[in-house]
Motif scaffolding. Structure first.
Motif, short mmCIF file in Angstrom:
data_model
loop_
_atom_site.label_atom_id
_atom_site.label_comp_id
_atom_site.label_asym_id
_atom_site.label_seq_id
_atom_site.Cartn_x
_atom_site.Cartn_y
_atom_site.Cartn_z
N LEU A 44 4.47 -7.87 -5.31
CA LEU A 44 4.00 -8.97 -4.48
C LEU A 44 4.62 -8.91 -3.08
O LEU A 44 3.96 -9.21 -2.08
N GLY A 45 5.89 -8.50 -3.02
CA GLY A 45 6.55 -8.36 -1.71
C GLY A 45 5.97 -7.23 -0.89
O GLY A 45 5.65 -7.39 0.29
N CYS A 46 5.81 -6.07 -1.51
CA CYS A 46 5.26 -4.91 -0.79
C CYS A 46 3.81 -5.12 -0.38
O CYS A 46 3.36 -4.56 0.63
N ALA A 47 3.08 -5.93 -1.10
CA ALA A 47 1.67 -6.15 -0.79
C ALA A 47 1.47 -6.96 0.49
O ALA A 47 0.36 -7.01 1.03
N LYS A 48 2.52 -7.55 1.00
CA LYS A 48 2.38 -8.32 2.24
C LYS A 48 2.03 -7.41 3.42
O LYS A 48 1.33 -7.83 4.34
N THR A 49 2.49 -6.17 3.40
CA THR A 49 2.18 -5.24 4.49
C THR A 49 0.69 -4.89 4.50
O THR A 49 0.04 -5.02 5.55
N PRO A 50 0.11 -4.42 3.39
CA PRO A 50 -1.33 -4.16 3.45
C PRO A 50 -2.15 -5.42 3.72
O PRO A 50 -3.20 -5.35 4.37
N LEU A 51 -1.66 -6.58 3.27
CA LEU A 51 -2.38 -7.82 3.56
C LEU A 51 -2.41 -8.09 5.06
O LEU A 51 -3.46 -8.40 5.62
#
Length: 195
Positions: A44-51
């Motif tokens: 969930l934390g790493c997905a903030k970049t692609p978001l």
């Protein structure tokens, strides 16, 4: 290290990385050692970049953001799986609707990050799709350094969450508190290992 990626790129595959990709083996081994909670925090934390990258180009499309928000709520026990599952599927649906392979891959990465709440094996979908987007962004002749840097980032973040997830004393849905169940990514690897 990236020979399989180049072959898949030439074949015009939708996804350029897999569990067999040489460049992902250290990350996969690290993923196999984690608790489900740690993988949820990491994904969930790493997905903030692609978001953020996705929203820069598609600011009016909110389904990927809703996916992460609802999956975080699911992980915290604030909602049931059905709403989060629908949000995950909606993030994946955006990828098909926009007809943009690079940004579609980001939507798939976000969907897999959210689905990590359901099962650990989805965690690897985040890097497989986000790294695919990086290759598409930089091109087949210039992707290696950015992909290598991103893999290092994943590993550092996973080590961070390995050390800090439980220190935060967050609320969790009951099934994420059960550390007696084996890591599903590790089980999958053991099942696929030649006998």
């Amino acid at each position: 290290m990236f020979s399989d990626v180049k072959v898949k790129f030439q074949r015009k595959n939708q996804i350029l990385f897999s569990r067999d990709s040489e460049c992902l083996q250290e990350l996969i081994q690290l993923i196999q050692q984690q608790t489900h909670r740690t993988l949820v925090m990491w994904a969930l934390g790493c997905a903030k970049t692609p978001l953020m990258e996705f929203e820069e180009k598609y600011p009016k499309e909110k389904r990927p953001r809703i996916c992460l928000t609802l999956c975080e709520d699911w992980a915290r026990g604030k909602m049931k799986m059905d709403k989060a599952k629908r949000a995950i599927l909606n993030s994946h649906a955006v990828a098909k609707e926009i007809d943009d392979p690079q940004y579609g891959a980001l939507c798939h990465a976000i969907g897999h990050a959210g689905a990590t709440v359901h099962v650990e094996t989805h965690a690897l979908g985040l890097p497989m799709y986000e790294l695919t987007a990086l290759v598409l962004k930089h091109g087949i002749d210039h992707f290696e350094a950015p992909v290598h840097d991103k893999i290092n980032f994943y590993q550092k973040r996973l080590l961070y969450w390995q050390d800090n997830t439980d220190k935060l004393k967050l609320e969790w849905v009951d099934f994420l508190l059960d550390d007696t169940k084996p890591n599903k990514e590790r089980l999958l690897s053991e099942k696929q290992r030649p006998k």
